[in-house]
Design a protein around this motif. Structure first.
Motif, mmCIF file in Angstrom:
data_model
loop_
_atom_site.group_PDB
_atom_site.id
_atom_site.type_symbol
_atom_site.label_atom_id
_atom_site.label_comp_id
_atom_site.label_asym_id
_atom_site.label_seq_id
_atom_site.Cartn_x
_atom_site.Cartn_y
_atom_site.Cartn_z
ATOM 1 N N ARG A 2 5.729 36.179 -2.865
ATOM 2 C CA ARG A 2 6.483 36.726 -1.738
ATOM 3 C C ARG A 2 6.654 35.697 -0.632
ATOM 4 O O ARG A 2 7.637 35.749 0.097
ATOM 5 N N LEU A 3 5.721 34.774 -0.509
ATOM 6 C CA LEU A 3 5.841 33.745 0.516
ATOM 7 C C LEU A 3 7.035 32.836 0.232
ATOM 8 O O LEU A 3 7.773 32.475 1.150
ATOM 9 N N ILE A 4 7.242 32.492 -1.003
ATOM 10 C CA ILE A 4 8.395 31.663 -1.375
ATOM 11 C C ILE A 4 9.683 32.432 -1.104
ATOM 12 O O ILE A 4 10.650 31.872 -0.569
ATOM 13 N N ILE A 5 9.691 33.703 -1.447
ATOM 14 C CA ILE A 5 10.861 34.535 -1.174
ATOM 15 C C ILE A 5 11.101 34.622 0.330
ATOM 16 O O ILE A 5 12.246 34.605 0.786
ATOM 17 N N ALA A 6 10.026 34.705 1.114
ATOM 18 C CA ALA A 6 10.166 34.797 2.570
ATOM 19 C C ALA A 6 10.831 33.549 3.149
ATOM 20 O O ALA A 6 11.533 33.634 4.150
ATOM 21 N N LEU A 7 10.614 32.419 2.536
ATOM 22 C CA LEU A 7 11.219 31.188 3.033
ATOM 23 C C LEU A 7 12.652 31.008 2.562
ATOM 24 O O LEU A 7 13.483 30.453 3.277
ATOM 25 N N ILE A 8 12.951 31.474 1.351
ATOM 26 C CA ILE A 8 14.285 31.280 0.791
ATOM 27 C C ILE A 8 15.225 32.438 1.143
ATOM 28 O O ILE A 8 16.342 32.222 1.600
ATOM 29 N N LEU A 9 14.775 33.663 0.918
ATOM 30 C CA LEU A 9 15.563 34.867 1.199
ATOM 31 C C LEU A 9 14.731 35.818 2.068
ATOM 32 O O LEU A 9 14.176 36.798 1.563
ATOM 33 N N PRO A 10 14.643 35.530 3.352
ATOM 34 C CA PRO A 10 13.751 36.321 4.214
ATOM 35 C C PRO A 10 14.025 37.819 4.198
ATOM 36 O O PRO A 10 13.097 38.618 4.218
ATOM 37 N N PHE A 14 11.451 42.061 3.284
ATOM 38 C CA PHE A 14 11.333 43.345 3.970
ATOM 39 C C PHE A 14 11.577 44.511 3.017
ATOM 40 O O PHE A 14 10.953 45.554 3.137
ATOM 41 N N PHE A 15 12.478 44.325 2.071
ATOM 42 C CA PHE A 15 12.710 45.381 1.088
ATOM 43 C C PHE A 15 11.522 45.527 0.138
ATOM 44 O O PHE A 15 11.212 46.628 -0.295
ATOM 45 N N THR A 16 10.828 44.428 -0.164
ATOM 46 C CA THR A 16 9.685 44.511 -1.073
ATOM 47 C C THR A 16 8.456 45.122 -0.411
ATOM 48 O O THR A 16 7.582 45.630 -1.107
ATOM 49 N N LEU A 47 5.077 39.530 6.464
ATOM 50 C CA LEU A 47 4.363 39.511 5.193
ATOM 51 C C LEU A 47 2.860 39.357 5.415
ATOM 52 O O LEU A 47 2.062 40.040 4.772
ATOM 53 N N SER A 48 2.464 38.518 6.359
ATOM 54 C CA SER A 48 1.038 38.362 6.627
ATOM 55 C C SER A 48 0.454 39.636 7.228
ATOM 56 O O SER A 48 -0.671 40.018 6.910
ATOM 57 N N GLN A 49 1.202 40.315 8.086
ATOM 58 C CA GLN A 49 0.749 41.581 8.648
ATOM 59 C C GLN A 49 0.622 42.644 7.550
ATOM 60 O O GLN A 49 -0.320 43.431 7.544
#
Length: 64
Positions: A2-10, A14-16, A47-49
């Motif tokens: 999810r961290l990689i997704i957060a950087l590429i497709l932020p 939120f949907f995940t 994501l961290s929260q």
């Protein structure tokens, strides 16, 4: 992952994690090139929260 997704497709993060309205707002922010960086920071922070909330929930469930 999810961290990689957060950087590429932020917005997708939120949907995940179950926040579709924030995902739509993030998508609108990400559409602009200037907004991409704040959107990525916002997604990583959320994501961290989410991960912290999940750990607290597991700890509370284990004590009951």
């Amino acid at each position: 992952m999810r961290l990689i997704i957060a950087l590429i497709l932020p917005w997708l993060v939120f949907f995940t994690i179950g926040r579709p309205i924030a995902g739509l707002i993030c998508l609108i922010l990400q559409v602009t090139l200037i907004g991409w960086l704040p959107a990525a920071f916002w997604a990583v922070y959320s994501l961290s929260q989410y991960n912290t909330d999940q750990k607290i929930k597991r700890a509370l469930d284990a004590t009951r």
